[in-house]
Write an enzyme that holds these catalytic residues in place. Sequence first.
Site, PDB file in Angstrom:
ATOM      1  N   GLY A 186     -30.186  46.988  18.201  1.00  0.00           N
ATOM      2  CA  GLY A 186     -29.050  47.876  18.400  1.00  0.00           C
ATOM      3  C   GLY A 186     -28.788  48.693  17.146  1.00  0.00           C
ATOM      4  O   GLY A 186     -29.157  48.275  16.040  1.00  0.00           O
ATOM      5  N   GLN A 193     -24.492  53.920  11.145  1.00  0.00           N
ATOM      6  CA  GLN A 193     -25.546  53.320  10.330  1.00  0.00           C
ATOM      7  C   GLN A 193     -26.576  54.356   9.865  1.00  0.00           C
ATOM      8  O   GLN A 193     -27.329  54.093   8.924  1.00  0.00           O
ATOM      9  CB  GLN A 193     -26.259  52.208  11.106  1.00  0.00           C
ATOM     10  CG  GLN A 193     -25.381  50.988  11.347  1.00  0.00           C
ATOM     11  CD  GLN A 193     -26.156  49.900  12.058  1.00  0.00           C
ATOM     12  OE1 GLN A 193     -26.218  49.896  13.275  1.00  0.00           O
ATOM     13  NE2 GLN A 193     -26.765  49.002  11.302  1.00  0.00           N
ATOM     14  N   CYS A 248     -28.203  42.360  10.765  1.00  0.00           N
ATOM     15  CA  CYS A 248     -27.823  43.770  10.857  1.00  0.00           C
ATOM     16  C   CYS A 248     -28.773  44.579   9.990  1.00  0.00           C
ATOM     17  O   CYS A 248     -29.061  44.175   8.862  1.00  0.00           O
ATOM     18  CB  CYS A 248     -26.382  43.939  10.375  1.00  0.00           C
ATOM     19  SG  CYS A 248     -25.799  45.635  10.417  1.00  0.00           S
ATOM     20  N   LEU A 249     -29.234  45.702  10.527  1.00  0.00           N
ATOM     21  CA  LEU A 249     -30.148  46.550   9.749  1.00  0.00           C
ATOM     22  C   LEU A 249     -29.476  47.077   8.491  1.00  0.00           C
ATOM     23  O   LEU A 249     -30.161  47.433   7.536  1.00  0.00           O
ATOM     24  CB  LEU A 249     -30.651  47.713  10.607  1.00  0.00           C
ATOM     25  CG  LEU A 249     -31.513  47.321  11.815  1.00  0.00           C
ATOM     26  CD1 LEU A 249     -31.908  48.559  12.604  1.00  0.00           C
ATOM     27  CD2 LEU A 249     -32.753  46.555  11.381  1.00  0.00           C
TER      28      LEU A 249
HETATM   29 NI    NI Z   1     -25.414  46.100  12.591  1.00  0.00          NI
END
Ligand code: NI
Length: 162
Positions: free
Chosen positions: A46, A51, A89-90
């Site tokens: 996701g 981001q 999380c990226l």
């Molecule tokens: Ni994330």
Amino acid sequence: MATRKVRVIGDEILTKTCKPVKEMTPRIAELIEDMFETMYEENGVGLAASQVGVLRQIVTIDVDDGNQYVLINPEIVEMSGEQTGYEGCLSVPGKTGVVTRPSHVKVRALNEEMQPYELEGEGLLARAICHECDHLKGKLYVTMVEGELKDVDAEDEEESEE
Ligand code: NI
């Protein structure tokens, strides 16, 4: 299509609230394509627009269930149950932590044609929807971690991140 640079924790943009999308434009359509490409490149399940540095309420999700979900201006309208598990999380590379989320959610959003639809998710999809909707509010999962944020073991690096 192109990949975009993923912002990492410490970047102020990740703490900001995203604004709703009012209309689909070629620029937004391109952003969505780039978000998918970036998400796949980084092995994420996701991604939220913030981001990649764009403060708009746009989320892309692919939890390998055969669908590519685009959620524009999403709003979670139902939550039930509970699941506790590791999340990543990226924007928080190399880390993982335990977070409790609802096991079932229903979200109302617009698709790429700006048509309203509802999506119901369980398990990983429910987790991804919650995680990405939090990003749109400037909230990172690290604030919800139970216990310590851990380093991802090298052998677990294939694990999906959001
Ligand atoms: Ni994330």
